[in-house]
Design an enzyme around this catalytic site. Structure first.
Site, PDB file in Angstrom:
ATOM      1  CG  ASP A  59      28.744 -80.117 -14.913  1.00  0.00           C
ATOM      2  OD1 ASP A  59      28.224 -80.744 -14.035  1.00  0.00           O
ATOM      3  OD2 ASP A  59      29.202 -80.042 -15.602  1.00  0.00           O
ATOM      4  CD  GLU A 248      31.704 -84.892 -18.444  1.00  0.00           C
ATOM      5  OE1 GLU A 248      30.618 -84.698 -19.392  1.00  0.00           O
ATOM      6  OE2 GLU A 248      30.835 -85.332 -17.001  1.00  0.00           O
TER       7      GLU A 248
END
Length: 864
Positions: A59, A248
């Site tokens: 990420d 998320e």
């Protein structure tokens, strides 16, 4: 004019637990060695997209612009090419394209024994221009990172918790110091993470706002702070739209609709894994308003409205109506009961998400009962079957079966279904076992007819001891499969034995369960020899018995009965699609692509083979449709490889630039790269534009990418050419190109371009006139066999504009990013073509399409 198929063209240090200051060298990646390959020469290494030189990346974190530099932090493993040792990597750029990798920014925290006590998970970075945190000065304000501390099992007080922490930098983001008062926001939960922080300028007040997630609860929580250290709860955004996986990496930001400063809308981004529209990881978004406390969505789809189509089963009429329920013989009321449930059953947590008056609820009698529920046959007539599912997360695993079918082969000993006793058929009994009691018709679930049960075989029940030995037989095949239940002993006192030459060569004990399940012996090395079966029971006390049945001598191993809780599509007796719950009493929408089975007769089979925790399944509202429920939502990208996308803070001119990880957790740790694993997508500027459905995002690669174009070498096709059925190679080639094209469908059923081709393989990017969808087809793109989830055809509904389709592609050695209709729809996929696959083509199928315009521009390297 037809495009010629024969044209030729160009080839184009570690820290201690006490250490708070993080030096630029701490936990730095290992230095390059002389033998390390040049990154530029590595197959699949992109030249436009950011990749670290070595190791694992996922990420993007802490995206911020400061003093003329863009900073990209990211989840990084300094020590390997798979996920682990989570720390923040770092790279900088002045133009969002040419990135320079920096030393590790924020490493995991280690204790005195070198164990990680805190992993550094995702978060954001802000420019604290007013020095509200006090970490800098008014003249030299700090950068502040707000990140998730994942406290490991080695942490002395917060093991297993996730909480929000701070680090700060006073040297333009190069080195970072962890705040001594961490964590600054702790809910004492295990999945509270991914804080995105921004400065909110409201009519009455201004303050920092944090958006973070309770991942498994599908909630985005909002907090405010005046100093980044003390946080006050504001509100939360509750489950909406896609909830089939963990929520998320949220983001929240305002955008002017079509640039109108008097029409400001807020966009809430929520990434999800799994459960995205293309499968696995992806990002959804909501458009609405934020008043400084509450986000109100205008694009939430009603939970009780299924996709349009034909209802195959809604369970709302008070009966199972054509479905066959097989309840547990030992608990005839469960798991399905005699009729659909109205909702929550006694002893069950609250059931939510169902539609209408009834649903399948496998909690009748609790988690213990097992059974199946199967529909009447129906014809698959549309592309998708949508349905709601909840309950236990127990999938059907490879090599297992949901039923109780024996393997093919020769049934030994008549399956113990003798008309007389075992002794009458040549068996030898010793100890407590009596001929009159053997074989037995009692004891053990899933037996097939009579069985040998050492509990029933003598007068002492579990305290029976002795042996039961079969007559001789020849081993004329390679496997013996059999049903076995009862007690477990590891000391050799309770087992079934295969005797060859009077010596046990194979043994098996059970699992302390009354359920018989399939076991198997590979006996190929004893082929042709004489053997016997012996049941040895020298065990007493609880579970001091075995139950044996249905021994089959054959060429195939027996398949064990699964412990699944699943919903299945069955065609010709085979499960061709399956889904399970998520250990939740909330029903989520699922969808199967069943286009390959159109015209086939099928049944829906709901299976509960699990007696343990979450040993039940929920199902409702089966709908045959041309679209999926997930397609009714709004997605950042409809490909398989765009995840954890969040935006940069402090970008000049108020632009909103987003960056995503170009990967998917379904297969991300298996991609066939070498010294590194993980790639970032190209940075995208996003805007809101008015559509018939309301304001929606339009995306495009940042304008800086124009500087990469080698316009002197660009190729422009003559306008308005017919594309005849088949594939026509372009007079250009390349694997790092921008391709812009406009098409009219003509009579073709599908049309488009092929990239990264070599004559036998290519990645197809096109449009289906039958479905009205733009697609990336990577099922024959090169190396797609490294993981079973990789090969895919990903597509997105797209309306033609004045009868035409506009496509812009960015092709970069191992990826394709597609922007359709000026970025109203996007598709992003990794591909792993064969070396030298640079052919570019156009194609048409089912008729002739028209190429209105096409330009291919090679792109200069931005990396390596």
């Amino acid at each position: 004019m037809m495009i010629s198929r024969a044209w030729t063209g160009w080839a184009t240090a570690t820290t201690t637990a006490a250490a708070l200051a993080v030096s630029a060298l701490a936990l730095a990646p290992l230095p390059a060695q002389a033998s390390d390959p040049d990154p530029a020469t590595q197959q699949y290494r992109p030249y436009l997209h950011y990749t670290p030189e070595k190791n694992w990346m996922n990420d993007p974190n802490g995206l911020v612009y400061h003093n003329g530099t863009y900073h990209m932090y990211y989840q990084y493993n300094p020590f390997g090419t798979t996920w682990g040792n989570m720390s923040w990597g770092h790279a900088t750029s002045t133009d969002l394209l040419h990135w320079q990798e920096k030393p590790l920014a924020i490493p995991q925290t280690l204790n005195g024994e070198g164990q990680s006590v805190e992993d550094i998970f995702s978060g954001s970075v802000v420019v604290d221009a007013q020095n509200t945190s006090g970490f800098g000065t008014a003249q030299d304000p700090p950068l502040v990172a707000v990140y998730t501390s994942h406290f490991t099992s080695a942490h002395p007080t917060l093991a297993g918790r996730q909480a929000q922490s701070l680090a700060y930098s006073t040297d333009d983001g190069n080195t970072w110091t962890k705040y001594s008062g961490n964590p600054v926001l702790n809910r004492n939960t295990s999945d509270f993470r991914d804080p995105k922080v921004f400065w909110y300028q409201g009519p009455a007040s201004s303050y920092w706002v944090m958006a973070a997630v309770e991942a498994n609860e599908h909630r985005v929580l909002f907090y405010k702070s005046s100093n980044l250290k003390n946080w006050e709860y504001l509100d939360d955004f509750t489950p909406a739209n896609a909830t089939g996986g963990q929520w998320e990496c949220p983001d929240l930001f305002p955008l002017a609709v079509d640039g109108d400063p008097n029409n400001i809308k807020w966009v809430l981004v929520v990434n999800i894994n799994p459960g995205s529209v293309a499968g696995g990881s992806g990002g959804q978004y909501f458009v609405g308003d934020f008043n400084g406390t509450t986000f109100t969505s205008e694009t939430t789809d009603p939970v009780d409205v299924p996709p349009p189509g034909t209802v195959l089963a809604g369970f709302n009429g008070g009966s199972y109506s054509g479905w066959t329920a097989q309840n547990d013989p030992s608990n005839p009321s469960g798991p399905w009961g005699s009729a659909p449930a109205a909702g929550t059953l006694p002893g069950q947590q609250a059931v939510t998400g169902q539609v209408g008056a009834g649903l399948v609820n496998g909690f009748h009698g609790g988690d213990l009962p097992v059974g199946t529920l199967e529909s009447a046959p129906f014809t698959v007539d549309r592309d998708y079957i949508n349905f709601l599912a909840g309950g236990g997360n127990h999938p059907q695993l490879p090599g297992q079966q949901s039923g109780n079918q024996p393997p093919p082969g020769y049934l030994l000993f008549d399956g113990f279904d003798y008309s007389g006793t075992l002794t009458d058929s040549g068996w030898q009994l010793t100890g407590d076992f009596e001929a009159a009691r053997n074989p037995s018709t009692a004891g053990g679930e899933f037996a097939i007819g009579k069985r040998i049960n050492t509990f029933e075989g003598g007068a002492k029940a579990d305290d029976n001891v002795g042996t039961i030995t079969s007559p001789e037989f020849y081993l004329t095949n390679t496997n013996i499969g059999f049903l076995l239940g009862g007690g477990s002993r590891t000391d050799g006192q309770l087992q079934v034995e295969l005797l060859v030459g009077g010596v046990p060569v194979r043994t098996m004990t059970a699992t302390n369960s009354g359920d018989l399940n399939w076991k198997n012996w590979d006996v190929s090395q004893y082929f042709g020899q004489v053997a016997r079966i012996r049941i040895l029971d020298n065990a007493t006390g609880p579970w001091g018995h075995l139950t044996l049945d249905h021994m089959v001598l054959g060429s195939e191993p027996a398949k064990p009965r699964s412990s699944e809780t699943t919903v299945n599509l069955v065609i010709n007796g085979q499960t061709v699609r399956t889904a399970t719950g998520s250990n939740s009493e909330h029903l989520d929408w699922k969808a199967w692509n069943v286009s390959d089975f159109k015209g086939s007769q099928a049944t829906l089979r709901i299976v509960d083979n699990n007696r343990g925790g979450w040993g039940h399944i929920l199902a409702d509202e089966f709908v045959s449709s041309d679209i999926t429920r997930l397609e009714q939502h709004d997605w950042l990208d409809w490909g398989r490889d765009y995840y954890a996308a969040v935006s940069f803070s402090n970008v000049p001119d108020g632009k909103r630039v987003m960056l995503g990880w170009m990967n998917n957790w379904d297969y991300g740790q298996a991609t066939p790269t070498t010294s590194w694993r993980g790639t970032m997508a190209l940075p995208r500027e996003v805007v809101l534009t008015q559509t018939p459905q309301g304001p929606r995002l339009r995306q495009g690669v940042v304008a800086q990418a124009e500087s990469l174009k080698n316009t002197a070498a660009a190729y422009t096709a003559p306008p308005a050419q017919d594309i005849q059925p088949g594939t026509s190679n372009l007079p250009v080639s390349g694997d790092v190109v921008q391709l812009e094209a406009e098409f009219s469908p003509g009579t073709a059923s599908s049309f488009g371009v092929k990239v990264l081709g070599n004559g036998t393989e290519a990645t197809r990017v096109g449009y289906s006139t039958v479905s009205g969808r733009v697609f990336i087809d990577r099922t024959n793109s090169g190396n797609e066999g490294f993981h079973p989830a990789f090969a895919s055809l990903d597509d997105v509904p797209v309306q033609l504009s004045n009868g035409r389709l506009r496509l812009k592609l960015y092709v970069d050695r191992a990826s394709v990013e597609v922007f359709a209709q000026d970025g109203l729809a996007t598709l992003t996929d990794q591909v792993f073509p064969a070396a030298g696959a640079t052919t570019l083509s156009v194609f048409a199928e089912g008729g002739t399409a028209r190429l209105e315009s096409l330009t291919v521009t090679p792109l200069h390297k931005a990396m390596w």
